[in-house]
Enzyme design. Structure first.
Site, short mmCIF file in Angstrom:
data_model
loop_
_atom_site.label_atom_id
_atom_site.label_comp_id
_atom_site.label_asym_id
_atom_site.label_seq_id
_atom_site.Cartn_x
_atom_site.Cartn_y
_atom_site.Cartn_z
N HIS A 84 4.35 -11.12 27.29
CA HIS A 84 2.54 -11.07 27.13
C HIS A 84 2.04 -10.17 28.20
O HIS A 84 1.50 -9.26 27.74
CB HIS A 84 2.32 -12.29 27.07
CG HIS A 84 0.62 -12.44 27.00
ND1 HIS A 84 0.13 -12.71 25.70
CD2 HIS A 84 -0.37 -12.09 27.84
CE1 HIS A 84 -1.27 -12.56 25.72
NE2 HIS A 84 -1.57 -12.25 27.18
N GLU A 96 1.00 -6.14 26.97
CA GLU A 96 -0.76 -5.88 27.10
C GLU A 96 -0.88 -4.75 28.03
O GLU A 96 -1.44 -3.65 27.40
CB GLU A 96 -1.13 -6.90 27.72
CG GLU A 96 -2.63 -7.16 27.79
CD GLU A 96 -3.43 -6.85 26.28
OE1 GLU A 96 -2.91 -7.47 25.25
OE2 GLU A 96 -4.40 -5.85 26.32
N LYS A 153 0.58 -1.51 26.09
CA LYS A 153 -0.25 -1.07 25.00
C LYS A 153 -1.46 -0.34 25.42
O LYS A 153 -2.07 0.74 24.88
CB LYS A 153 -0.99 -2.27 24.07
CG LYS A 153 -0.11 -2.83 22.91
CD LYS A 153 -1.15 -3.86 22.12
CE LYS A 153 -1.84 -4.97 22.92
NZ LYS A 153 -2.57 -5.77 22.20
N ASN A 154 -2.18 -0.72 26.78
CA ASN A 154 -3.18 0.03 27.34
C ASN A 154 -2.65 1.32 27.52
O ASN A 154 -3.48 2.35 27.62
CB ASN A 154 -3.76 -0.76 28.53
CG ASN A 154 -4.71 -1.85 28.35
OD1 ASN A 154 -5.81 -1.49 27.84
ND2 ASN A 154 -4.24 -3.04 28.52
C1 W6P Z 1 -5.81 3.45 31.15
C2 W6P Z 1 -6.47 2.30 31.15
C3 W6P Z 1 -5.74 1.21 31.52
C4 W6P Z 1 -5.71 -0.26 31.60
C5 W6P Z 1 -4.54 -1.09 31.83
C6 W6P Z 1 -3.36 -0.59 31.94
C7 W6P Z 1 -3.48 0.88 31.80
C8 W6P Z 1 -4.46 1.74 31.67
N1 W6P Z 1 -4.49 2.90 31.41
O1 W6P Z 1 -6.16 4.77 30.98
#
Ligand code: W6P
Length: 422
Positions: free
Chosen positions: A291, A295, A298-299
Site C-alpha cells: 500500500h 501510493e 503513483k505520486n
Molecule cells: C512529487 C510529489 C510527491 C509526493 C509524494 C511522493 C513523490 C512525489 N513527487 O512531485
C-alpha cells in the site's frame, strides 16, 4: 436531537467502555501469540479481541460525537458513527463460549484470563498446555465470532470515503454560510483547521489498528483449520516474518505503472529502477508495505509524466534505493518530477492535498471513470505516513523545487514498538 437508533442501555455500555484504556499490541506480540496456533491460543486470541475491540470502537463512537467545528453534525459522520455503534452492539450481543456449552472444565483447564502485576489482562500464556483438540462447541463459538468480526470489517470498508464526504459536507456548509473557515482574505483555500486534521490522523490510525486486529484474528483462525499451505510457511496471520522488500516493491511498481499507463494513455510510462539491497527480508505486513510503496510510486509517476509531458520519448527513471541498518530499513524513492514548492510542503500532509477538483462526485462520464484511480481523495500521503508510523516507522519528503522529490520511508526492524493508539 434525533432519537438514536440504539437503546439507552447500549449507549450506556459504550460510554462505560470508552473510559477503559485500549491495549496496544506490538508486531512482535502479534507474532508471538500467533505462531504455532493451538485451540487454546486461538480461543485466548479470540477472547482478547472480544474484550479489546468493543473498547476501541467505544473510544471512536465518543470521539465521533464530540468533533470540533460542527463536524459531528454532518450526515456522513453520523453514518460512520452508527457503523461503530452497530459493530459495538454486534460484539456486545455475541454470547461467550460458555453459553455455547463449551465444557466449563475445558475452559478452566485452559486457565482463566491472567492478570499481570499491574492488574492488566494478559490473555496469552504460551507456556500453557494445549487441551482437547476437538471441542465442537468451542469450534462453533470460534466460527460465529469470526463471522461477526468479518462482518464488522466489511461494514467499515467505506469509512475513508464516507469520512471524506463528511469533511466535504462541512466545507459546503461553510460555503453556504459564507464562513471565513473556508477561504483566507485573498480568496485562497485554507487547509482544514488543525483540530480536524489531528482528528483525522487519530481516527485513521485507530482504524489501521482495528483492521490489523481483525485481519490477524480471522487469518489465524482460518489457517488453524486448514492443512499447512505451501509457500505460506513464513506467515503468521497477515504478517510475513520474512517479507521480501524487492518482491513487494516490484509488485507495487507493476501496479502503479499499470494505473499510470491507463490514466495517461502512455505506453510503458517512466521506468522504476530498484537499486541497493533490495533483497532484504524483514518482519512486516506485506499488504501494508505494498500500500505504501504503491501510493508513493503513483505520486512519483504522476509528477514525472506531468513535468515531462505524455509525449516525452524518454522520461527520467524513478529510483528506489534500499538501505538496511540495525534499527531501520529505509526506502528512498527519487523522482525527477520537478519537486514541490517549499511553501506547499506543509500541505502535503493535510487531508486536502489533491489536484482533483471534487474527486468524491461519482461521474458517469467514461473519461473521468477512466481517470479515477491516479488521484484519490487526496488522503493518500497522510494515510501512507500513518501506516509507516503504525509499526514504529515514518515517512519524510524532501523536495528540490525545479528538479524532483525524494520520499524516505523508514521502517523499524525492532518490531517491538507498540501500536500508537489514539
Ligand atoms: C512529487 C510529489 C510527491 C509526493 C509524494 C511522493 C513523490 C512525489 N513527487 O512531485
Amino acid at each position: 436531537m434525533v432519537a438514536s437508533k440504539f437503546s439507552p442501555t447500549l449507549l450506556e455500555a459504550v460510554r462505560k467502555l470508552a473510559l477503559q484504556p485500549q491495549t496496544p499490541v506490538s508486531l512482535k506480540q502479534f507474532v508471538e501469540f500467533g505462531h504455532k496456533p493451538s485451540p487454546m491460543t486461538i480461543l485466548r486470541g479470540n477472547q482478547f479481541v472480544q474484550h479489546e475491540l468493543p473498547i476501541r470502537l467505544a473510544h471512536r463512537v465518543v470521539e465521533l460525537e464530540n468533533l470540533p467545528h460542527g463536524l459531528s453534525d454532518m450526515p456522513s459522520i453520523q453514518r460512520v458513527k452508527d457503523w461503530y455503534t452497530q459493530s459495538f452492539e454486534d460484539l456486545h450481543n455475541l454470547p461467550t463460549p460458555e453459553t455455547y456449552g463449551v465444557p466449563i472444565k475445558t475452559l478452566q483447564g485452559m486457565g482463566k484470563p491472567l492478570t499481570d502485576a499491574s492488574g492488566a489482562l494478559k490473555y496469552f500464556n504460551p507456556s500453557m498446555p494445549t487441551y482437547a483438540n476437538d471441542i465442537p462447541e468451542l469450534d462453533a463459538w470460534n466460527s460465529d465470532f469470526i463471522k461477526c468480526i468479518e462482518q464488522i470489517k466489511r461494514r467499515h470498508d467505506p469509512t475513508v470515503k464516507t469520512v471524506a464526504q463528511g469533511v466535504l459536507e462541512l466545507k459546503q456548509h461553510w460555503a453556504r454560510a459564507k464562513s471565513p473557515m473556508l477561504k483566507n482574505v485573498t480568496g485562497a483555500p485554507l487547509p482544514l483547521p488543525t483540530a480536524i486534521q489531528s482528528f483525522l490522523d487519530r481516527f485513521y490510525m485507530s482504524r489501521i489498528g482495528i483492521r490489523m486486529l481483525i485481519g490477524q484474528t480471522v487469518t489465524l483462525n482460518k489457517s488453524s483449520k486448514d492443512p499447512p499451505q505451501p509457500g505460506r510457511e513464513d506467515y503468521v496471520g497477515i504478517i510475513r516474518t520474512r517479507t521480501n522488500l524487492g518482491q513487494v516493491a516490484w509488485e507495487a511498481a507493476q501496479d502503479a505503472r499499470t494505473i499510470c499507463q491507463d490514466y495517461y494513455g502512455v505506453w510503458g510510462g517512466p521506468e522504476i529502477k530498484l537499486v541497493g539491497k533490495t533483497d532484504v527480508e524483514f518482519m512486516y505486513v506485506p499488504s501494508h508495505l505494498h500500500h505504501m510503496l504503491f501510493e508513493l510510486l503513483k505520486n512519483s509517476l504522476r509528477a514525472v509524466v506531468e513535468r515531462h509531458g505524455v509525449d516525452c520519448d524518454e522520461w527520467p527513471d524513478i529510483k528506489v534505493v534500499v538501505a538496511e541498518g540495525k534499527e531501520d530499513i529505509t526506502i528512498k524513492i527519487s523522482d525527477e518530477g520537478g519537486g514541490i514548492p517549499r511553501s506547499g510542503m506543509p500541505l502535503i500532509w493535510t487531508y486536502m492535498y489533491t489536484t482533483a477538483e471534487n474527486p468524491l462526485v461519482e461521474d458517469t462520464d467514461s473519461r473521468s471513470d477512466f481517470r479515477a484511480p491516479m488521484a484519490g481523495y487526496g488522503y493518500g500521503l497522510p494515510i501512507t505516513r500513518l501506516y509507516a508510523r503504525y509499526f514504529g516507522g515514518d515517512l519524510r519528503l524532501i523536495s528540490m523545487e525545479g528538479y524532483g522529490t525524494d520520499a524516505y520511508l523508514h521502517l523499524s526492524r525492532l518490531s517491538d514498538s507498540e501500536e500508537p493508539l489514539p
